[in-house]
Design an enzyme around this catalytic site. Sequence first.
Site, PDB file in Angstrom:
ATOM      1  N   PRO A   2     -17.836  36.786  38.712  1.00 56.91           N
ATOM      2  CA  PRO A   2     -17.663  37.960  37.862  1.00 56.91           C
ATOM      3  C   PRO A   2     -19.005  38.491  37.371  1.00 56.91           C
ATOM      4  O   PRO A   2     -19.859  37.730  36.920  1.00 56.91           O
ATOM      5  CB  PRO A   2     -16.823  37.427  36.700  1.00 56.91           C
ATOM      6  CG  PRO A   2     -16.096  36.264  37.275  1.00 56.91           C
ATOM      7  CD  PRO A   2     -17.036  35.648  38.255  1.00 56.91           C
ATOM      8  N   GLU A   3     -19.189  39.799  37.483  1.00 52.22           N
ATOM      9  CA  GLU A   3     -20.417  40.416  36.992  1.00 52.22           C
ATOM     10  C   GLU A   3     -20.167  40.939  35.584  1.00 52.22           C
ATOM     11  O   GLU A   3     -19.072  40.835  35.037  1.00 52.22           O
ATOM     12  CB  GLU A   3     -20.892  41.484  37.973  1.00 52.22           C
ATOM     13  CG  GLU A   3     -21.129  40.882  39.369  1.00 52.22           C
ATOM     14  CD  GLU A   3     -21.966  41.724  40.310  1.00 52.22           C
ATOM     15  OE1 GLU A   3     -22.800  42.512  39.832  1.00 52.22           O
ATOM     16  OE2 GLU A   3     -21.799  41.579  41.536  1.00 52.22           O
ATOM     17  N   LYS A  52     -22.971  37.444  31.791  1.00 58.61           N
ATOM     18  CA  LYS A  52     -21.837  36.789  32.456  1.00 58.61           C
ATOM     19  C   LYS A  52     -21.194  35.702  31.591  1.00 58.61           C
ATOM     20  O   LYS A  52     -20.348  34.952  32.070  1.00 58.61           O
ATOM     21  CB  LYS A  52     -22.306  36.177  33.776  1.00 58.61           C
ATOM     22  CG  LYS A  52     -22.856  37.200  34.761  1.00 58.61           C
ATOM     23  CD  LYS A  52     -23.335  36.534  36.040  1.00 58.61           C
ATOM     24  CE  LYS A  52     -23.914  37.559  37.002  1.00 58.61           C
ATOM     25  NZ  LYS A  52     -24.380  36.933  38.262  1.00 58.61           N
ATOM     26  N   ASN A 229     -24.415  39.979  42.686  1.00 56.48           N
ATOM     27  CA  ASN A 229     -24.740  40.353  44.057  1.00 56.48           C
ATOM     28  C   ASN A 229     -24.434  41.814  44.369  1.00 56.48           C
ATOM     29  O   ASN A 229     -25.202  42.486  45.060  1.00 56.48           O
ATOM     30  CB  ASN A 229     -23.981  39.452  45.027  1.00 56.48           C
ATOM     31  CG  ASN A 229     -24.892  38.862  46.072  1.00 56.48           C
ATOM     32  OD1 ASN A 229     -26.093  38.751  45.864  1.00 56.48           O
ATOM     33  ND2 ASN A 229     -24.332  38.498  47.208  1.00 56.48           N
ATOM     34  N   ARG A 322     -28.305  33.552  48.128  1.00 57.60           N
ATOM     35  CA  ARG A 322     -27.269  34.574  47.965  1.00 57.60           C
ATOM     36  C   ARG A 322     -27.463  35.659  49.021  1.00 57.60           C
ATOM     37  O   ARG A 322     -28.578  35.903  49.483  1.00 57.60           O
ATOM     38  CB  ARG A 322     -27.330  35.206  46.557  1.00 57.60           C
ATOM     39  CG  ARG A 322     -27.086  34.230  45.419  1.00 57.60           C
ATOM     40  CD  ARG A 322     -25.674  33.677  45.396  1.00 57.60           C
ATOM     41  NE  ARG A 322     -24.677  34.708  45.242  1.00 57.60           N
ATOM     42  CZ  ARG A 322     -24.276  35.199  44.069  1.00 57.60           C
ATOM     43  NH1 ARG A 322     -24.844  34.768  42.955  1.00 57.60           N
ATOM     44  NH2 ARG A 322     -23.346  36.121  44.016  1.00 57.60           N
TER      45      ARG A 322
END
Length: 332
Positions: A2-3, A52, A229, A322
């Site tokens: 989750p961003e 976050k 991301n 990532r």
Amino acid sequence: MPEGHSVHRIARQFARNFVGKPVAASSPQGRFAEGAALLNGRTVESVQAVGKQMFLETEGDLWLRVHLGLYGAWDFSGEILVDPTIASANGRMGQTNQRGTDLDVPILDAAGENSLSSIGAPRRTRVHVRMSEATRGLADEGAEWPPPVVGQVRLRLLTDVTCADLRGPTACVLQTPDEMLATVAKLGPDPLVGDLAEGEERFVAAVRKKSTPIALLLMDQAVVSGIGNVYRAELLFRARLNPHTPGRDVPEETVRALWRDWVRLLAIGVETGQMMTMDDLSPEQYRAAMAHRDDRHWVYHRTGLPCRVCGTAIVLEEIGARKLYWCPRCQA
């Protein structure tokens, strides 16, 4: 993972449904049994999201810190009070992004990414809804109360009418006020927390003193809070910035533009529940983008597809363990 926009929306849900109420706390899974016992019976006094992470304050100077990480999610059930000032799929969406575009027909995301639209119209309704990066809710009229525990629930918080189940978090810990403040002090600025101008200066100073590639700096939660991301890839493309550029080599005006774009995109994400990063869409294009995440991004998850601007194939590489998506021509 989750961003930032998702965590802020979850915090707002807690503010509407739990603040001011005593909670029954338990750990059905057993891994947070001692912490749940300390929380049990306390009144929730406030809630705050920073990047976050979410911090829930209870009476007696006890804070619950939750970081969902890659696999965590909150499941809400019972009476969910949805804020009528925030757009949902049953009302108008995207006013922030579309300069007045008026969309009255519900937009349903096949990927289930919009948490507030899953909850439903801006009113009290009995539902079951998962809130994480990808969220989906189903009407659950007349369901058993309290709801049965399903799966590995680390923590259950229960009021007389609302239930929140936490699953799979990276962190679920209790903190003293000093420990909570120390945790927040280690985080980079969040546009929705504190003074915007001060946050911008902190961000610019942190980026401009480092030789680390800007793509890694944007994901460093000590530099800026909440970017993951998706937003990382989109912010870099929107700035036409090579992701490998050392932070200290990024012009100051570009660093400031990155921060201000993050301020804007985060506000859109909180409003709509979706990471909409494309601008100047027609109503038809906007509706398609809100319904399908593949239509709402410039480069994210578009490996090998032509750049929407120049036609060059979008590149996927790994940086800092990532995935990074970018256009080697527009961002040369």
